[in-house]
Enzyme design. Structure first.
Site, PDB file in Angstrom:
ATOM      1  N   GLU A 110       0.837  -1.207   0.000  1.00  0.00           N
ATOM      2  CA  GLU A 110       0.000   0.000   0.000  1.00  0.00           C
ATOM      3  C   GLU A 110       0.867   1.251   0.000  1.00  0.00           C
ATOM      4  O   GLU A 110       1.736   1.411   0.855  1.00  0.00           O
ATOM      5  CB  GLU A 110      -0.918   0.051   1.227  1.00  0.00           C
ATOM      6  CG  GLU A 110      -1.718   1.359   1.214  1.00  0.00           C
ATOM      7  CD  GLU A 110      -2.465   1.674   2.505  1.00  0.00           C
ATOM      8  OE1 GLU A 110      -2.453   0.843   3.420  1.00  0.00           O
ATOM      9  OE2 GLU A 110      -3.033   2.767   2.570  1.00  0.00           O
ATOM     10  N   ASP A 151       8.625   4.950  15.479  1.00  0.00           N
ATOM     11  CA  ASP A 151       8.461   6.381  15.259  1.00  0.00           C
ATOM     12  C   ASP A 151       8.726   7.062  16.593  1.00  0.00           C
ATOM     13  O   ASP A 151       8.079   6.754  17.589  1.00  0.00           O
ATOM     14  CB  ASP A 151       7.018   6.656  14.782  1.00  0.00           C
ATOM     15  CG  ASP A 151       6.753   8.137  14.578  1.00  0.00           C
ATOM     16  OD1 ASP A 151       7.723   8.923  14.577  1.00  0.00           O
ATOM     17  OD2 ASP A 151       5.580   8.512  14.422  1.00  0.00           O
ATOM     18  N   ASP A 186       9.006  10.798  18.253  1.00  0.00           N
ATOM     19  CA  ASP A 186       8.691  12.183  17.925  1.00  0.00           C
ATOM     20  C   ASP A 186       9.045  13.083  19.095  1.00  0.00           C
ATOM     21  O   ASP A 186       8.720  12.779  20.242  1.00  0.00           O
ATOM     22  CB  ASP A 186       7.188  12.296  17.607  1.00  0.00           C
ATOM     23  CG  ASP A 186       6.869  13.611  16.947  1.00  0.00           C
ATOM     24  OD1 ASP A 186       6.372  13.580  15.823  1.00  0.00           O
ATOM     25  OD2 ASP A 186       7.127  14.669  17.552  1.00  0.00           O
TER      26      ASP A 186
END
Lengths: 502, 461
Positions: free
Chosen positions: B88, B153, B155
């Protein structure tokens, strides 16, 4: 001859159902534990199949509830039978079956365990003595309680993927993708094996089910079992009627701490992270906020987002939670249990249960802001300390609601003989009785709201014309104790028949 | 049985793969059209960082399409594999429309789509059992994610409660040290503990980092296994209303002992120097709030209020001493207090992971080599060996690249003898792409070895 055979089959079935050991010569299930590799080679009537399946569901549900409550389950030996077609249900079923298996396995004597393992041909690589010596400190530090004496303990070397539970809790030593599992944790390995085999079997069954669609005898039963599990949710009409977006602020006084906190933070930050949106959004849905109003509410709340941004980033989620997008599940509000046991708030999150997820000083401050006096605060914090979060919330309800209707907290807390409970009649109906507790934020809200309505009407001139109805509205439905799920019954727009759309 | 000698795919062979001329493998539909670059020339720097025109330039000339395709293809053969075709892609366009569930049969198709849409952002999703574009043709339940890189991830916004130099989207070299620690800790854990080899760290373009783990084993993990790895790595727990976010057992797991060593190297510089944790009363109050003993809190508070300018490292010693003497005075407090300083160190330096991104196989994550819409910087890989030197302000922007390219071409007039270079090879993007190529090469080497192993096995039969 025929009758005898029937009798024999029935007897077998009964034994199966009671979980007892078979005593026949061929011993299809020699041990009480079972990996369910071979299906029972019996003829079973539809009625019996349904009965077995329901029994099994009951066992599994009971076990799950017991697990959540941390209580030892006592009645576990029941029927065999499975009927799961939905992927999600299959997962649930798998987890539940594994829990049941684990319970049973640990209950068996060591001899039985070994006997069982031997029969399954389970071979795990043993860690050599040399390696053990080399890794001694690390093995010891990894499972300090289970493997004090590393030299005497047997360790198995397996791929870490097979012992996720231990990995996630950092209770096993891992090196280069291999987990070193002490014998004491053997059950985890057995369970993994069990899960794998059952999952395969379920997959096969799942694929066979579409063919059963044509069998109009079995399918209704299977479909129904499905709903028996999911269908426990009951509907309650929203006590406050259809709510408008602008009403929410005024209704805040009836919200439990968790929702009130989410509301305040939403107003303060003009934003809420996903966990908060779910918890609060579904709660609002449960108290009667329609989809249209929910969209208005959230868009106004996210004041810093342009309408365009809102539509792109958040509107979908709101619609999704009302079952209007994606797989169209009409989500129900979270119960206390799922909030307490669910994903804990992370950095920047405001969801969760204040009694569970706030530090003591912050909880204290919150209670003080609601004029909970010192005595009650200590009481509540004591309950929190003992991990009775819902009872703490219940106590908070009693203390604050008593003040709301003008009674003193003492009279409410005092139990029997209080002026409110016996005299005026209004308060007692809405007290959370000592044997009950807050199980659901929406229950908190509804009780508080009704209490206020009732109080108003009594204050306005006694239980008049419509008093009776209100009086009876409050008590909780005892049959669903422990698993409240609320679903709003709204206008025609919110009635979506999902089965039809699938 | 001389499998062993054949087994190793030589580096040469793989090097060769990267050298292959476009036209051999991929249709050469882009024989170096320089026109747009030149026509933009000086004006390139005037355009907004995320203008579609600039992005078109970037995707056509600077995006390292070939290694990118080879990565997502996970095959030594240049023929698109199912891994590529069933992946995807999600594009974010300039009007902030998302287009999810895109998929491509060939690299060219993907390339053309990039040039056509000029997406402001490319996200990568999972590899599904069927092509994501055909999603609507099957029942929702029959559209299943089967694999994806394990991703992380991290952040900077999750550090806002402990970071004082910047807030929100800003970063500076001071707070970037949080990211350095995060990379060091997570990287070694994933390699040593879980045995993963192919890790790509990528700058997210503004204030964070991503990690892509390309090992086959990592790609095949199910959600439960991903979750297990995340909670194995996770130490910081609790929402904004919880003061103490780290509570580790007395005996540290070997993995955390190793992390503790790394933390020890960075704690003084982060906490004492760059973040002013112990110099401002507001900040030190947060530290004090973690100590579960009112007496210790009060004594430290009064001490520090008397001499607020006292050296932060001395204050840290004060804290440890105060706890030590509290335990000496009341030994039953040992259990509650003994490891508080250690846990504070974890709370102020240990990586904070975004759990959802890692635990959901179908979660999207921004692709490497995107251009961050706000900063205009390219999301470049960060070599782990030199991660301490990485400066978040250093990755190039598109106007910078255009300028570098023009400068290079001015100095090196085209000649017949010299091999044609890709545009990125003439710019500062080169070093970053090379890091990426090393990562891809490592993966392909594994794929090649596995293929050889399998073919020799099948020959045995």
């Amino acid at each position: 001859m025929f009758t005898q055979e029937r009798t024999q089959t029935r007897k077998t079935r009964q034994m199966l159902a009671s979980g007892a050991r078979f005593t026949y010569d061929d011993e299809p299930y020699p041990t009480r534990l079972n990996f369910y590799r071979d299906p029972p080679a019996l003829e079973i009537s539809i009625e019996e199949f349904e009965q077995f399946a329901l029994d099994r569901m009951q066992v599994l549900t009971a076990l799950q509830t017991a697990q959540m409550r941390n209580l030892p389950p006592d009645q576990m030996d029941k029927a065999v039978g499975d009927a799961i077609r939905n992927q999600e249900l299959r997962q649930w079923f798998l987890r539940a079956e594994c829990a049941l298996f684990r319970y049973r396995f640990e209950k068996e004597s060591l001899k039985e365990q070994l006997e069982f393992l031997e029969k399954q041909n389970l071979t795990w690589k043993k860690v050599s003595d040399d390696d053990k010596r080399l890794l001694k400190d690390k093995l010891k530090a990894s499972s300090p309680f289970k493997a004090q004496n590393v030299d005497d303990e047997t360790f198995f070397e397996v791929d870490f993927e097979r012992v996720c539970g231990l990995v996630g809790k950092r209770q096993v030593y891992i090196h280069a993708g291999k987990a070193f599992v002490p014998l004491a944790d053997q059950v985890v390995l057995v369970l993994d094996e069990f899960r794998e085999r059952l999952a395969q079997a379920l997959e096969v069954t799942g694929r066979a089910l579409p063919r059963m669609d044509e069998d109009n005898r079995l399918m209704p039963v299977l479909n129904n079992i499905n709903k028996q599990y999911l269908g426990r949710e009951f509907t309650t009409s929203a006590v406050a009627g259809e709510i408008q977006a602008q009403d929410v602020d005024a209704l805040k006084i009836h919200m439990p701490l968790c929702m009130e906190h989410l509301h305040d933070e939403l107003r303060r930050e003009k934003h809420t992270k996903h966990g908060g949106r779910m918890q609060y959004g579904l709660f609002l849905k449960g108290i009667g906020l329609s989809l249209e109003q929910a969209l208005i509410f959230w868009q106004t709340a996210f004041a810093n987002k342009s309408p365009d941004e809102f539509n792109k980033q958040y509107a979908y989620n709101v619609r999704h939670s009302y079952g209007m997008e994606g797989k169209r599940t009409d989500y129900t509000p979270y119960s206390c249990k799922s909030i307490i046991m669910g994903s804990a708030p992370g950095v920047g999150d405001h969801h969760g249960c204040p009694f569970r997820h706030f530090s003591a000083p912050n909880l204290r401050a919150k209670l003080a802001a609601h004029q909970v006096d010192e005595f009650d605060t200590e009481d509540i914090l004591g309950l929190v300390g003992a991990k009775h979060y819902q009872i703490a919330c219940t106590r908070y309800y009693e203390v604050t609601r008593a003040r709301m209707i003008g009674g003193s907290p003492d009279t409410l807390r005092g139990g029997s003989g209080s002026a409110l409970a016996s005299g005026q009649g209004a308060g007692s109906e809405f007290r959370v009785a000592s044997q009950e507790q807050i199980e659901h934020p929406n229950q908190f809200f509804e009780q508080s709201y009704k209490l206020m309505q009732q109080h108003k009407s009594t204050a306005a001139g006694g239980a008049g014309a419509n008093g009776d109805q209100d009086m009876e509205a409050a008590p909780l439905d005892p049959t669903v104790k422990g698993r409240y799920t609320y679903r709003k019954v709204g206008g025609p727009s919110s009635i979506v028949n999902h089965d039809m759309e699938m | 049985m001389d499998i062993d000698t054949n087994n190793k795919t030589s580096d040469d062979e793989l090097d060769h793969m990267f050298d292959m001329d476009d036209s051999n493998v991929f249709r050469a539909d882009n024989p170096w059209a320089r026109a747009p670059v030149e026509s933009l020339g000086a004006s390139a720097s005037d355009l907004a960082a995320d203008s579609p025109l600039l992005l078109k330039l970037f995707y056509q000339h600077f995006f390292p399409m070939k290694p990118y395709f080879q990565w997502l293809n996970y095959d030594i053969s240049p023929t698109p594999s199912r891994t590529f075709m069933n992946r995807e892609f999600c594009f974010t366009l300039h009007d902030e429309t998302y287009i999810r569930f895109q998929s491509y049969k060939t690299m060219d198709e993907f390339r053309q789509e990039l040039a056509r849409l000029c997406p402001a952002k490319i996200d990568l999703g999972a590899i599904y059992n069927i092509r994501p574009k055909d999603k609507s043709m099957v029942r929702p339940a029959a559209f299943i994610p089967v694999s994806k890189e394990l991703v992380f991830d991290i952040d900077m916004t999750d550090y806002d409660e402990i970071r004082t130099c910047c807030s929100g989207g800003d970063v500076c070299t001071k707070c970037w040290e949080f990211m350095t620690v995060a990379m060091k800790i997570i990287d070694v854990a994933l390699r040593d503990d879980f045995g993963f080899k192919h890790l790509l760290w990528v700058y997210s373009g503004r204030r964070g980092i991503h990690c892509w783990i390309g090992d086959e084993r990592a790609r095949k993990l199910n959600n439960e296994q991903r979750k297990a790895i995340v909670s194995y790595l996770e130490v910081i727990k609790g929402g904004t209303q919880q003061g103490r976010k780290v509570k580790l057992p007395n005996t540290l797991h070997p993995s955390l002992s190793r992390s503790y060593d790394i933390i020890g190297q960075h704690f003084p510089s982060i906490v004492f120097d760059s973040q002013d944790v112990l110099t401002e009363p507001d900040n030190w109050e947060k530290v004090l709030a973690i100590i579960p003993d009112d007496g210790v809190q009060a004594s430290l508070r009064s001490e520090w209020e008397k001499s607020p300018t006292r050296d932060p490292s001395k204050k840290w010693e004060d804290l440890k001493d105060a706890i030590g003497s509290a335990i000496a005075a009341a030994p039953k407090k040992r259990q509650a207090l003994e490891h508080v300083p250690r846990d504070i160190m974890f709370q102020y330096t240990y990586p904070r992971l975004d759990e959802k991104v890692s635990t959901n196989i179908n979660h999207l994550l921004k692709s490497p080599f995107c251009v961050h819409p706000k900063t205009g910087r390219v999301c470049v890989p960060i070599p782990i060996e030199t991660c301490e030197e990485f400066d978040p302000k250093s990755p190039p922007t598109i106007p910078m690249l255009a300028k570098e390219l023009d400068e290079y071409d001015a100095k090196h007039p085209p000649s017949e003898n010299e091999p044609k270079l890709q545009a990125w090879q003439k710019t500062s993007l080169r070093g970053h792409v090379e890091v990426f190529e090393r990562f891809v090469k490592g993966i392909l080497r594994d794929v090649a070895e596995k293929k050889k192993m399998e073919s020799s096995k099948s020959l045995d039969f």
